[in-house]
Design a protein around this motif. Structure first.
Motif, PDB file in Angstrom:
ATOM      1  N   LYS A 280      51.460  36.729  15.908  1.00 26.61           N
ATOM      2  CA  LYS A 280      50.328  35.775  14.583  1.00 26.61           C
ATOM      3  C   LYS A 280      50.349  34.178  15.295  1.00 26.61           C
ATOM      4  O   LYS A 280      49.200  33.790  15.074  1.00 26.61           O
ATOM      5  N   GLU A 281      51.196  33.691  15.589  1.00 33.26           N
ATOM      6  CA  GLU A 281      51.144  32.470  16.128  1.00 33.26           C
ATOM      7  C   GLU A 281      50.357  32.117  17.248  1.00 33.26           C
ATOM      8  O   GLU A 281      49.358  31.315  17.492  1.00 33.26           O
ATOM      9  N   PHE A 282      50.561  33.417  18.094  1.00 36.94           N
ATOM     10  CA  PHE A 282      49.587  33.163  19.481  1.00 36.94           C
ATOM     11  C   PHE A 282      48.109  33.535  18.949  1.00 36.94           C
ATOM     12  O   PHE A 282      47.364  32.928  19.397  1.00 36.94           O
ATOM     13  N   VAL A 284      46.810  32.642  16.179  1.00 33.41           N
ATOM     14  CA  VAL A 284      45.980  31.327  15.806  1.00 33.41           C
ATOM     15  C   VAL A 284      45.550  30.395  16.873  1.00 33.41           C
ATOM     16  O   VAL A 284      44.521  29.781  16.914  1.00 33.41           O
ATOM     17  N   LEU A 285      46.465  30.260  17.831  1.00 35.53           N
ATOM     18  CA  LEU A 285      46.047  29.363  19.108  1.00 35.53           C
ATOM     19  C   LEU A 285      44.831  30.120  19.692  1.00 35.53           C
ATOM     20  O   LEU A 285      44.027  29.357  20.125  1.00 35.53           O
ATOM     21  N   ARG A 286      44.809  31.349  19.753  1.00 37.10           N
ATOM     22  CA  ARG A 286      43.531  32.065  20.407  1.00 37.10           C
ATOM     23  C   ARG A 286      42.478  31.940  19.416  1.00 37.10           C
ATOM     24  O   ARG A 286      41.280  31.762  20.070  1.00 37.10           O
ATOM     25  N   ALA A 287      42.551  31.983  18.278  1.00 32.94           N
ATOM     26  CA  ALA A 287      41.424  31.609  17.323  1.00 32.94           C
ATOM     27  C   ALA A 287      40.755  30.290  17.415  1.00 32.94           C
ATOM     28  O   ALA A 287      39.713  30.169  17.464  1.00 32.94           O
ATOM     29  N   MET A 288      41.757  29.477  17.853  1.00 32.99           N
ATOM     30  CA  MET A 288      41.078  28.169  18.020  1.00 32.99           C
ATOM     31  C   MET A 288      40.955  27.851  19.586  1.00 32.99           C
ATOM     32  O   MET A 288      40.445  26.597  19.947  1.00 32.99           O
ATOM     33  N   GLY A 289      40.780  28.933  20.178  1.00 31.03           N
ATOM     34  CA  GLY A 289      39.961  28.684  21.717  1.00 31.03           C
ATOM     35  C   GLY A 289      41.055  28.522  22.711  1.00 31.03           C
ATOM     36  O   GLY A 289      40.534  28.278  23.866  1.00 31.03           O
ATOM     37  N   ILE A 290      42.347  28.526  22.307  1.00 32.98           N
ATOM     38  CA  ILE A 290      43.174  28.071  23.587  1.00 32.98           C
ATOM     39  C   ILE A 290      43.306  29.169  24.504  1.00 32.98           C
ATOM     40  O   ILE A 290      43.613  30.667  23.954  1.00 32.98           O
ATOM     41  N   PRO A 291      43.125  28.901  25.720  1.00 31.02           N
ATOM     42  CA  PRO A 291      43.059  30.248  26.459  1.00 31.02           C
ATOM     43  C   PRO A 291      44.010  31.049  26.758  1.00 31.02           C
ATOM     44  O   PRO A 291      45.231  30.601  26.634  1.00 31.02           O
ATOM     45  N   LYS A 292      43.923  32.289  27.103  1.00 29.94           N
ATOM     46  CA  LYS A 292      45.024  33.314  27.033  1.00 29.94           C
ATOM     47  C   LYS A 292      46.059  32.840  28.240  1.00 29.94           C
ATOM     48  O   LYS A 292      47.418  33.230  27.848  1.00 29.94           O
ATOM     49  N   MET A 295      49.302  31.460  27.193  1.00 32.82           N
ATOM     50  CA  MET A 295      50.242  32.261  26.493  1.00 32.82           C
ATOM     51  C   MET A 295      50.994  33.030  27.387  1.00 32.82           C
ATOM     52  O   MET A 295      52.274  33.375  27.584  1.00 32.82           O
ATOM     53  N   PRO A 366      42.860  37.617  17.145  1.00 33.36           N
ATOM     54  CA  PRO A 366      42.678  36.453  16.016  1.00 33.36           C
ATOM     55  C   PRO A 366      42.049  37.058  14.651  1.00 33.36           C
ATOM     56  O   PRO A 366      42.490  36.403  13.480  1.00 33.36           O
TER      57      PRO A 366
ATOM     58  N   LEU B  74      34.789  34.758  15.223  1.00 34.18           N
ATOM     59  CA  LEU B  74      36.008  35.775  15.700  1.00 34.18           C
ATOM     60  C   LEU B  74      35.640  37.138  15.533  1.00 34.18           C
ATOM     61  O   LEU B  74      36.132  38.126  16.033  1.00 34.18           O
ATOM     62  N   GLU B  98      34.416  31.328  23.502  1.00 33.23           N
ATOM     63  CA  GLU B  98      35.930  30.723  23.544  1.00 33.23           C
ATOM     64  C   GLU B  98      35.891  29.507  23.610  1.00 33.23           C
ATOM     65  O   GLU B  98      36.769  28.781  23.217  1.00 33.23           O
ATOM     66  N   LEU B 102      37.242  26.430  21.150  1.00 37.74           N
ATOM     67  CA  LEU B 102      38.138  25.480  21.673  1.00 37.74           C
ATOM     68  C   LEU B 102      37.803  24.112  21.408  1.00 37.74           C
ATOM     69  O   LEU B 102      38.397  23.184  21.104  1.00 37.74           O
ATOM     70  N   ASN B 113      51.826  30.823   9.864  1.00 36.90           N
ATOM     71  CA  ASN B 113      51.770  31.124  11.210  1.00 36.90           C
ATOM     72  C   ASN B 113      52.147  29.985  12.185  1.00 36.90           C
ATOM     73  O   ASN B 113      51.583  29.717  13.243  1.00 36.90           O
ATOM     74  N   LYS B 179      42.891  18.539  17.064  1.00 35.95           N
ATOM     75  CA  LYS B 179      41.774  18.659  17.983  1.00 35.95           C
ATOM     76  C   LYS B 179      40.472  17.954  17.605  1.00 35.95           C
ATOM     77  O   LYS B 179      39.461  18.350  18.193  1.00 35.95           O
TER      78      LYS B 179
END
Lengths: 371, 274
Positions: A280-282, A284-292, A295, A366, B74, B98, B102, B113, B179
């Motif tokens: 779930k924490e990952f 959230v990061l993915r939702a924010m667009g942080i590239p896979k 992780m 996400p 999403l 994506e 970002l 979370n 950010k």
């Protein structure tokens, strides 16, 4: 501290099975290889415990204990090399020991020159012992082989290939593999090995500068009537021959592969479940667009540290068990390259487990956080 | 305090001041097939201005979260379009979408979370480093500013297990704001908090919208939030209902944009029910 390491340390109980699995794999590989090296170092003992730089034997000789007779005149070929300081003859071969109780035992007879600077004399033969060996029919055996050869004390007599021999002394650390070592003079060795007077098994040479040994050997190899090796080459060749001939290498390969497989599965599952727990924490990061790949890199870094931790745990245990084996009379050799190799293989295994664990990130969705 | 509000021209997109930062037209989304087909969102159109804080309300199962997921890039809609900062986001390739998220989007979820192993400070620094490509030093500086803003300066060294629910949600807000996003999507950000903490959270989001130009869209059940927002959307059975202030005041008895708890007869200030 990196995020990967912080998470690893916080969740150390969760990662412990993976660390132990890596540790088990490293231990298994290092100890198995160490045991085999220790075992087969016995076959190259006549090379490793003597002082020659160059060995010349029959064409295509596979191992030091499998030498065939060559003409003594070969000595001149080595003597003629300008880099050579001195040469000498050497006899080695299997023979039959007739025990006092009537049985026979295969033994390995080694006949060499016997003086302080002799090239073929094993270093364990003290001055007292090699002086006694000058007497015809005098031999030295290792203490560990007394029972095998039915020898009760120094001074006992026996027969080797129908020739009477007398034990004049004993060494303490020269254990044998296929047949007990019987050390004697060249004169005593000839009848025991039944070789003709102009025949020998090896010619040994000492270079003025040991670094020249390779050059001399390369030059001598142009002649097909004999084989020439540096002592390091011949030692490795002898061990390698027995390792492959006895199929012990294959057994080692299977055991190591099994250990690695178990290690990889357990480590992979550990990393997988740990990653799933943070999905779930990952997400959230993915939702924010942080590239896979961020992780993925985190999981791979964790697998690397799991590997390192496993090795840090394993190596003291390896040394402890090797020491224990030594006290029980089993030799385990752990050269630096072996430990380095075991570490490299197990870290690669941990990284492979990390790659397998990456599949957990595929279920990272996400949008699911909004349902 | 300036936290690096992105100017319109910084985005490189046509986004004149006062214009809508996000718009959707005729959004449709359904789940299942045949007799099991459920229409979750039905012909929804809405728009939110740059720097506005909007609230989306509606009963459970009305499609609020689904709509939020589609607006935030999403969840792909079945039809209709979403235009954010002048770009029709669902026409962007996956990698571009994506990248859009970002650069411009942040999220706050009901369940916080947060990584259990990381301190409050590390939760923020991680996003600054991984999301913004900040160096360790830059991330630390940004984190210090945000922690101060959230009144968490003295709690940066604590892990989520050592923080209260309100503090955890503030860390989650910090993670979203570090950010400097153009959009902040919050799904039930106050539902796990008592009203005192919930009010604090909404205040922070309002500040992010009004002082930093972030467009905030909150999905919530709690009518007590209404006075703090500029705009309210009411969704029922996947359809947008009367969302003008007068209509909602008629429904809930609250007025948007007052920023304080109104005294309304029949309204329970503790539970938020009417």
């Amino acid at each position: 501290m990196s995020y990967a390491l912080t998470i690893l340390w916080y969740d150390r109980q969760r990662y412990l099975p993976g660390v132990l699995a890596v540790s088990f794999s490293a231990l298994l590989i290092a100890l198995q290889c160490g045991l085999l090296l220790g075992l087969f170092s016995i076959t190259s003992l006549p090379i490793d415990h003597t002082n020659a730089d160059i060995w010349i034997g029959a064409p295509g000789v596979l191992s030091v204990d499998l030498g065939r007779p060559i003409r003594e005149a070969t000595l001149a070929r080595l003597e003629n090399q300008p880099e050579i300081e001195r040469t000498e003859i050497y006899l080695q071969g299997f023979s039959y020991w007739s025990k006092s109780d009537g049985g026979t035992e295969l033994c390995m007879v080694i006949g060499s020159r016997l003086d302080e600077n002799a090239l073929g004399k094993v270093n364990e033969l003290t001055k007292d012992l090699y002086e006694k060996l000058e007497e015809p029919g005098a031999i030295v055996i290792d203490e560990s082989d007394m029972e095998r050869l039915s020898i009760k004390a120094i001074g006992d007599v026996a027969e080797v290939a129908g020739n009477r021999v007398r034990v004049v002394g004993m060494t303490k650390t020269l254990k044998s593999l296929a047949g007990p070592y019987v050390f004697c003079s060249v004169t005593t060795a000839r009848p025991l090995l039944r070789v003709f007077p102009d025949q020998i098994t090896y010619v040994l040479g000492k270079c003025k500068d040991p670094a020249d040994a390779k050059t001399v050997v390369a030059r001598l190899r142009e002649n097909n009537n004999f084989s020439a090796f540096t002592s390091a080459e011949f030692s490795f060749r002898s061990r390698w021959h027995w390792l492959t001939k006895t199929k012990a290498g294959i057994a080692l390969g299977y055991a190591a592969a099994l250990g690695l497989l178990v290690g990889a599965v357990v480590t992979s599952q550990t990393l997988y479940s740990a990653t799933m727990a943070s999905l779930k924490e990952f997400a959230v990061l993915r939702a924010m667009g942080i590239p896979k790949w961020r992780m993925q890199l985190l999981v791979m870094t964790q697998s690397f540290w799991v590997g390192i931790s496993g090795i840090v745990l394993a190596f003291p245990a390896v040394h402890g068990l090797a020491e224990l084996a030594d006290r029980l009379g089993v030799r385990v050799e752990l050269p630096f390259w072996l430990l380095g190799g075991a570490a490299t293989v197990t870290i690669s295994m941990a990284l492979f487990a990390g790659l397998l664990a990456l599949r957990s990130l595929k279920s990272m969705e996400p949008a699911a956080l909004l349902r | 305090m300036s936290i690096g509000h992105k100017s319109i021209s910084d985005n490189g997109l046509r986004n004149p001041a006062g214009a809508y930062s996000i718009q959707c037209r005729d959004l449709m989304k359904s789940f299942g097939t045949g007799e099991m087909l459920t229409v979750a969102i039905n012909q929804v159109s809405l728009e939110i201005k740059h720097g506005e804080i909007a609230l989306m309300m509606g009963p459970s199962g009305s499609g609020k979260s689904t709509l939020l997921a589609m607006l935030s890039g999403l969840l792909h809609p079945d039809s209709g379009k979403v235009v954010a900062l002048g770009q029709e986001i669902w026409k962007l390739p996956e990698t571009e979408l994506e990248r859009f998220r970002l650069r411009h989007c942040s999220f706050i979820f009901q369940g916080y979370n947060l990584f259990a192993s990381l301190t409050a400070r590390q939760q923020l620094e991680l996003v600054a480093e991984w999301g913004d490509g900040a160096t360790k030093k830059e991330a630390r500086k940004k984190t210090d500013e945000i922690l101060c803003l959230l009144d968490l300066a003295k709690k940066g060294h604590l892990q989520p297990g050592e923080l209260s629910g309100g503090e955890k949600q503030r860390v989650a807000i910090g993670r979203a704001l570090i950010k400097c996003p153009d959009f902040c999507f919050a799904d039930e950000p106050t539902s796990a908090l008592d009203w005192a903490h919930g009010e604090q959270v909404i205040d922070l989001l309002r500040t992010a919208a009004h002082k930093r130009g972030c467009t905030v869209l909150i999905v919530a059940h709690d009518a007590r939030i209404i006075p703090y927002v500029d705009k309210v959307f009411y969704l029922e059975d996947g359809k947008l209902q009367d969302s003008n202030p007068e209509g909602l005041t008629r429904v809930f008895g609250h007025q948007t944009g007052t920023g304080s708890k109104p005294e309304i007869p029949g309204h329970d200030a503790q539970t938020g029910t009417i």
